[in-house]
Design an enzyme around this catalytic site. Structure first.
Site, PDB file in Angstrom:
ATOM      1  N   PRO A   8       0.819  -1.211   0.000  1.00 29.92           N
ATOM      2  CA  PRO A   8       0.000   0.000   0.000  1.00 29.92           C
ATOM      3  C   PRO A   8       0.857   1.267   0.000  1.00 29.92           C
ATOM      4  O   PRO A   8       1.873   1.349   0.696  1.00 29.92           O
ATOM      5  CB  PRO A   8      -0.793  -0.090   1.309  1.00 29.92           C
ATOM      6  CG  PRO A   8      -0.663  -1.497   1.763  1.00 29.92           C
ATOM      7  CD  PRO A   8       0.614  -2.018   1.191  1.00 29.92           C
ATOM      8  N   PHE A   9       0.439   2.234  -0.796  1.00 28.96           N
ATOM      9  CA  PHE A   9       1.088   3.545  -0.847  1.00 28.96           C
ATOM     10  C   PHE A   9       0.014   4.577  -0.550  1.00 28.96           C
ATOM     11  O   PHE A   9      -0.917   4.760  -1.327  1.00 28.96           O
ATOM     12  CB  PHE A   9       1.706   3.790  -2.227  1.00 28.96           C
ATOM     13  CG  PHE A   9       2.418   5.112  -2.331  1.00 28.96           C
ATOM     14  CD1 PHE A   9       3.721   5.247  -1.901  1.00 28.96           C
ATOM     15  CD2 PHE A   9       1.755   6.221  -2.839  1.00 28.96           C
ATOM     16  CE1 PHE A   9       4.367   6.474  -1.991  1.00 28.96           C
ATOM     17  CE2 PHE A   9       2.394   7.442  -2.942  1.00 28.96           C
ATOM     18  CZ  PHE A   9       3.701   7.572  -2.511  1.00 28.96           C
TER      19      PHE A   9
END
Length: 70
Positions: A8-9
């Protein structure tokens, strides 16, 4: 499952002015939540805080800088 699916970013835009401690807390808590919700290893979570000056943020047709001056 693709390796990228577990990375996840999270990117957030905020106005300048928060303390370093507040930003560290935000990064910690967002990382913990993303890791839990996405079932991703904590080491794979990336958090980016973009701080914007008030003249670069507009609300209802005016910059925050101008609105604060009223």
């Amino acid at each position: 499952m693709n390796r990228g699916e577990k990375m996840p970013f999270i990117q957030v835009n905020i106005l300048e002015g928060r303390t370093p401690e507040t930003k560290e807390r935000f990064i910690r808590e967002v990382t913990d939540l993303a890791s839990e919700v996405f079932d991703a290893p904590e080491q794979s979570v990336r958090v980016m805080i973009n701080e914007l000056p008030p003249e670069h943020w507009g609300i209802a047709g005016e910059s925050v800088k101008k609105r604060r001056g009223k």
